[in-house]
Design a protein around this motif. Structure first.
Motif, PDB file in Angstrom:
ATOM      1  N   MET A  56       0.879  -1.265   0.166  1.00 30.88           N
ATOM      2  CA  MET A  56       0.075   0.055  -0.146  1.00 30.88           C
ATOM      3  C   MET A  56       0.784   1.271   0.016  1.00 30.88           C
ATOM      4  N   LYS A  57       0.328   2.321  -0.626  1.00 25.26           N
ATOM      5  CA  LYS A  57       1.202   3.452  -0.887  1.00 25.26           C
ATOM      6  C   LYS A  57       0.546   4.359   0.258  1.00 25.26           C
ATOM      7  N   LEU A  58       1.502   4.705   1.353  1.00 33.40           N
ATOM      8  CA  LEU A  58       1.207   5.750   2.464  1.00 33.40           C
ATOM      9  C   LEU A  58       1.859   7.050   2.425  1.00 33.40           C
ATOM     10  N   GLU A  59       1.360   8.086   2.811  1.00 34.00           N
ATOM     11  CA  GLU A  59       1.911   9.418   3.019  1.00 34.00           C
ATOM     12  C   GLU A  59       2.092   9.853   4.418  1.00 34.00           C
ATOM     13  N   ILE A  60       3.071  10.328   5.004  1.00 33.74           N
ATOM     14  CA  ILE A  60       3.582  10.529   6.363  1.00 33.74           C
ATOM     15  C   ILE A  60       3.878  11.951   6.266  1.00 33.74           C
ATOM     16  N   SER A  61       3.224  12.673   7.347  1.00 38.47           N
ATOM     17  CA  SER A  61       3.592  14.102   7.558  1.00 38.47           C
ATOM     18  C   SER A  61       4.010  14.156   9.091  1.00 38.47           C
ATOM     19  N   HIS A  62       5.377  14.655   9.726  1.00 38.33           N
ATOM     20  CA  HIS A  62       5.689  14.716  11.038  1.00 38.33           C
ATOM     21  C   HIS A  62       6.241  15.923  11.235  1.00 38.33           C
ATOM     22  N   ILE A  63       5.284  16.612  11.941  1.00 35.36           N
ATOM     23  CA  ILE A  63       6.047  18.068  12.274  1.00 35.36           C
ATOM     24  C   ILE A  63       6.181  18.274  13.888  1.00 35.36           C
ATOM     25  N   THR A  64       7.510  18.713  13.973  1.00 35.66           N
ATOM     26  CA  THR A  64       7.977  19.139  15.190  1.00 35.66           C
ATOM     27  C   THR A  64       8.198  20.536  15.455  1.00 35.66           C
ATOM     28  N   ARG A  65       7.409  21.037  16.477  1.00 36.22           N
ATOM     29  CA  ARG A  65       7.573  22.570  16.777  1.00 36.22           C
ATOM     30  C   ARG A  65       7.872  22.836  18.156  1.00 36.22           C
ATOM     31  N   TYR A  66       9.160  23.368  18.430  1.00 35.26           N
ATOM     32  CA  TYR A  66       9.795  23.779  19.475  1.00 35.26           C
ATOM     33  C   TYR A  66       9.489  25.486  19.712  1.00 35.26           C
ATOM     34  N   THR A  67       8.876  25.934  20.540  1.00 36.21           N
ATOM     35  CA  THR A  67       8.753  27.357  21.071  1.00 36.21           C
ATOM     36  C   THR A  67       9.217  27.779  22.197  1.00 36.21           C
ATOM     37  N   TYR A  68      10.001  28.697  22.636  1.00 37.88           N
ATOM     38  CA  TYR A  68      10.915  29.100  23.602  1.00 37.88           C
ATOM     39  C   TYR A  68      10.467  30.420  24.175  1.00 37.88           C
ATOM     40  N   LEU A  69      10.609  30.537  25.573  1.00 28.25           N
ATOM     41  CA  LEU A  69       9.910  31.798  26.380  1.00 28.25           C
ATOM     42  C   LEU A  69      10.715  32.976  25.669  1.00 28.25           C
TER      43      LEU A  69
END
Length: 289
Positions: A1-14
């Motif tokens: 099967m053909k699968l699409e993956i999106s993986h988003i990592t977001r760091y926010t700092y004070l």
């Protein structure tokens, strides 16, 4: 099967930070059960990537952000084709022959990284007592592995709030709860205690078709176990969290001795001690595949 993956990592700092040095292990493998046809990683602020393979042959992307920033975004997009029938164990050996091979020095030396305990999978007296509850004589290694992950699945409760990323198998055994990382570490500990080479696998699990076509549910990275069975020359995957062997729904990123070897995103920086982490994962079946 053909699968699409999106993986988003977001760091926010004070406050603004700088000198951020990072390693990413988010590249799907191409092997006998899956093929990665497209893969892209972008960051914001933009950065130059240095790519290499680690000791376990996982693809690693490394980058540095020197200028001050209050947010770091890492986005991975991949297209992977998986196969449905590549997890069948075929061996003509008897259970006695399998165990004879597992007891040989050449076998143990070859797989030593996946036979010794780690800080996550320590062989405590309690773990050994649990292992002894699972009969292992007179049955094939394949049947023993199935008995191990089925027993674990029955004995523990999936609870996303019960453990942390540092939880060990000894701690999990006390509370009888955990997430896929904990289930995976626990199965690895029992397999290794019984002499079966076992390694930690990180990746994704497509469950969209199990949700009635509804994509409005939380997705996340997943973890499972690969075991080596004598006489097969292959590693086979098992998911103790969902009590099943692998099928086409599973997409492998990489493997190691435990979670420490295969952390998807890790890094260090100079600046504010306060940070917020947000991870968004989406796994979709490509229409017409």
């Amino acid at each position: 099967m053909k699968l699409e993956i999106s993986h988003i990592t977001r760091y926010t700092y004070l406050d603004p930070v700088q000198g951020s040095v990072n390693e990413i292990r988010l590249t799907p493998r191409s092997n006998y059960r899956q093929s990665c046809y497209h893969h892209q990683i972008v960051t914001e602020p933009p950065s130059n990537m240095f790519t290499y393979e680690d000791f376990f042959h996982n693809r690693v992307h490394s980058f540095t952000v020197d200028k001050p920033h209050r947010e770091l975004l890492i986005k991975m997009i991949s297209t992977v084709v998986t196969h449905a029938n590549d997890n069948t164990q075929q061996t003509t050996m008897s259970p006695e022959e399998e165990r004879q091979i597992m007891q040989q020095d050449t076998f143990q030396n070859k797989f030593i990284e996946y036979l010794l305990p780690t800080s996550y999978t320590e062989f405590t007296p309690e773990i050994k007592a649990y292992s002894n509850r699972i009969p292992d004589t007179g049955i094939s290694i394949s049947d023993l592995i199935e008995s191990i992950y089925t027993t674990i699945n029955l004995d523990f409760v999936y609870d996303p709030y019960a453990t942390s990323v540092q939880t060990t198998v000894g701690e999990m055994l006390k509370i009888k709860r955990g997430v896929c990382q904990d289930y995976t570490h626990f199965m690895i500990a029992i397999c290794r205690e019984k002499g079966i080479p076992a390694r930690y696998v990180s990746g994704y699990h497509f469950v969209g078709d199990l949700q009635g076509g509804n994509a409005d549910f939380t997705q996340a990275s997943h973890a499972w176990v690969e075991c080596y069975i004598p006489g097969t020359s292959c590693w086979f995957g098992y998911d103790p969290t969902n009590n099943c062997p692998l099928d086409w729904r599973y997409i492998k990123l990489g493997h190691g001795r435990d979670y420490n070897d295969i952390v998807p995103v890790k890094g260090v920086y100079r600046g504010s001690s306060f940070q917020n982490l947000e991870v968004t994962v989406d796994v979709r079946l490509v229409e017409g595949a």
